[in-house]
Design an enzyme around this catalytic site. Structure first.
Site, PDB file in Angstrom:
ATOM      1  NE  ARG A  99      60.337  43.097  16.761  1.00 54.50           N
ATOM      2  CZ  ARG A  99      60.977  43.513  17.845  1.00 54.50           C
ATOM      3  NH1 ARG A  99      62.202  43.076  18.098  1.00 54.50           N
ATOM      4  NH2 ARG A  99      60.409  44.377  18.682  1.00 54.50           N
TER       5      ARG A  99
ATOM      6  CG  ASP B  27      65.528  34.103  13.419  1.00 56.94           C
ATOM      7  OD1 ASP B  27      64.300  34.151  13.261  1.00 56.94           O
ATOM      8  OD2 ASP B  27      66.073  34.052  14.530  1.00 56.94           O
ATOM      9  CD1 TRP B  28      61.433  39.444   9.197  1.00 58.37           C
ATOM     10  CD2 TRP B  28      61.598  39.171   6.989  1.00 58.37           C
ATOM     11  NE1 TRP B  28      60.737  40.462   8.611  1.00 58.37           N
ATOM     12  CE2 TRP B  28      60.821  40.318   7.250  1.00 58.37           C
ATOM     13  CE3 TRP B  28      61.816  38.795   5.669  1.00 58.37           C
ATOM     14  CZ2 TRP B  28      60.267  41.091   6.229  1.00 58.37           C
ATOM     15  CZ3 TRP B  28      61.275  39.569   4.653  1.00 58.37           C
ATOM     16  CH2 TRP B  28      60.510  40.693   4.928  1.00 58.37           C
ATOM     17  CD  GLU B  29      62.547  35.514  15.686  1.00 53.08           C
ATOM     18  OE1 GLU B  29      61.870  35.903  16.663  1.00 53.08           O
ATOM     19  OE2 GLU B  29      63.580  34.861  15.813  1.00 53.08           O
ATOM     20  CG  PHE B  30      57.522  36.190  12.834  1.00 52.60           C
ATOM     21  CD1 PHE B  30      58.190  35.001  12.625  1.00 52.60           C
ATOM     22  CD2 PHE B  30      57.242  36.593  14.124  1.00 52.60           C
ATOM     23  CE1 PHE B  30      58.544  34.186  13.693  1.00 52.60           C
ATOM     24  CE2 PHE B  30      57.600  35.793  15.193  1.00 52.60           C
ATOM     25  CZ  PHE B  30      58.256  34.588  14.991  1.00 52.60           C
TER      26      PHE B  30
END
Length: 523
Positions: free
Chosen positions: A184, A219-222
């Site tokens: 991330r 899926d970039w958290e966040f």
């Protein structure tokens, strides 16, 4: 002759460095051989299971998506879970996690090179499947020299080899997952440099095509609520979709009747993070929203709670007589899947057919829970510690490790969550069970959603059909989408691949064989 001490020192240093390099290479070979041996030994020790070729009977080509996230750490001990363990007749999508962002350059890189493209899975695959179809061994031996290695190689092979002509196991998509929780911190570094963003877009499209993926799952958290990162996430989605369209045009020309690369997003499922994303604008480019409707409670929580509950039970109750949920007139958004789905539908205006409901093949638990022996629920309780049985994941149990020893699996119909509780160790674990998954399948139908998916495949009980969450969902949903127009079944795609990457790329030898079988050749 004049003595040169610096020269002798240099020679010594070179010898030392060379010795280290040789030792590292030797160690790597020994490690990989040992790991490969463990894989073969493990498969040989297991009872023969027909999971890969099970005909589920009620499952027919139809309308609902059934996705599994498959992680590249799954083949390692203690999980020892391989693509050929999955009953692919019940699957529409395999989401392969993870490819990683290099924040310093923007380039994409393999998450685990040996697992992704190095390990040889064909011997254990043949061992497992030979009793089911003796032709498997002959087919593998005949083609072994041209088959791509690693989990990615096996997935590509299984989609293109007609191992079981009478079974519907090969018409599924494989999607490249980019990022993940452990990666991330690299997204913010990358998006703040335009050259790195350009590199990221180029690298994603190139990598997707090189390794035979049908699309990309972001899926970039966040993203932070800083007015910049959410807008950059929108730009990433926009540019990736545009480049997918350009690649399709390069392959197929102006013809519009051809397969499309998929762009999906692993989506946060609570208002704090949903509110900051420009979802309505992103929806122009996103094909599937994979709602991560889990991890609502865990070690970070002040009190115990279910982590993958469908409803906020304080505003819902279950009518056992009529087998349905009764809504309270009070509208309170809680940490639950239904609230997140309603946000996507009613606030962001996303079409329900683009939303997939996330389910968990793992549980989150709490230890030293302050509870009474007469309690029927163990949520909203003080706790001290989280325990856990999943290697390297505090507070977590894989579904196939549940219910914990000495307990019984229970079900809360108001929240729609399975759970277990040990009065001896005062340990409470909430998780998706067969019963909760059946309710969620009904919810998918009622809300006209695209389907459902799991994080992650290695947690399910693939050896026990009656305990399998995948089986429970597909038996209830009845119609699992299958794809007869997969990207890499198209002759123009195969030709384009070899012409672009040459004869020695990851998939090229096998693709050349496929083309030869069609009487085709790249040009």
């Amino acid at each position: 002759m004049q003595r040169r001490p610096w020269l002798s020192h240099t020679v010594i240093i070179i010898v030392i460095l060379a010795s280290i390099a040789v030792e590292m290479c030797f160690y790597k070979k020994i490690f990989h051989r040992s790991a490969q041996r463990k894989v073969v030994d493990y498969v040989q020790s297991q009872p023969q299971q027909a999971q890969l070729v099970t005909n589920p009977g009620t499952v027919e080509p139809g309308q609902y998506l059934s996705g599994l996230y498959y992680s590249n750490w799954s083949p390692y001990s203690p999980r020892m879970h391989f693509p050929h363990d999955i009953d692919l007749s019940r699957v529409s999508h395999i989401y392969y996690a993870f490819f990683l962002v290099d924040g310093a350059t923007g380039a994409l890189k393999l998450g685990d090179e040996w697992s992704d493209v190095g390990m040889d899975l064909y011997k254990p695959m043949a061992i497992k499947l030979n009793k089911l179809n003796p032709e498997v061994k002959n087919d593998l031996e005949r083609q072994r020299r041209i088959l791509p290695n690693g989990c990615l190689g096996e997935l590509f092979y299984m989609r293109n080899a007609n191992l079981f002509p009478n079974r519907n196991i090969r018409d599924f998509k494989v999607i490249m997952c980019v990022g993940g929780w452990s990666n991330r911190e690299e997204f913010p570094k990358m998006v703040r440099n335009p050259k790195r963003v350009d590199k990221f877009i180029d690298s994603c499209i190139e990598t997707m095509f090189k390794y035979g993926f049908d699309g990309i799952d972001l899926d970039w958290e966040f993203p932070e609520d800083d007015g910049f990162e959410p807008q950059m996430y929108l730009q990433l989605a926009k540019r990736l979709k545009e480049r997918m369209n350009e690649l399709e045009d390069a392959i197929f020309g102006p013809n519009m009747n051809h397969p499309k690369f998929q762009l999906s997003m692993a989506t946060p499922a609570f208002s704090e993070k949903l509110d900051i994303l420009p979802i309505t604008e992103m929806d122009k480019y996103i094909d599937i929203w994979n709602m991560m409707t889990y991890d609502y409670h865990g070690e970070w929580s002040e009190k115990t709670g279910y982590h993958c509950n469908l409803y906020n039970g304080s505003t819902k109750s279950f009518d056992e007589t009529h087998q349905k949920h009764i809504y309270s007139t009070e509208s309170v958004e809680g940490l639950d899947a239904h609230s997140a789905i309603e946000h996507m539908l009613n606030v962001a205006g996303v079409n329900s057919h683009k939303i997939c409901l996330g389910m968990a093949a793992y549980g989150r638990g709490f230890t030293n829970v302050v509870a009474q022996s007469t309690d029927k629920r163990f949520i909203d309780k003080p706790f001290h510690g989280v325990g856990g049985a999943s290697d390297g994941e505090p507070g977590m149990w894989l579904y196939n490790q549940l219910p914990i020893q000495g307990t019984h699996e229970l079900f809360d119909p108001d929240y729609v969550s399975g759970f277990c509780y040990s009065s001896t160790s005062k340990t409470f674990v909430g998780y998706d069970s067969v019963e909760s998954v059946r309710f969620k399948a009904q919810y998918v139908r009622e809300k006209n959603l695209a389907g459902g998916f799991w994080w992650e495949s290695c947690g399910d009980d693939h050896a026990n059909q009656s305990r399998s969450l995948l089986n429970a969902f597909t038996n209830e949903i009845k119609f699992v989408s299958k794809f007869d127009d997969l990207m890499y079944r198209q002759t123009p795609v195969l030709r384009y691949y070899v012409n672009k990457f040459g004869n020695d790329a990851f998939l090229s030898p096998f693709i050349l064989n496929l083309l030869a079988g069609q009487g085709e050749a790249p040009h």
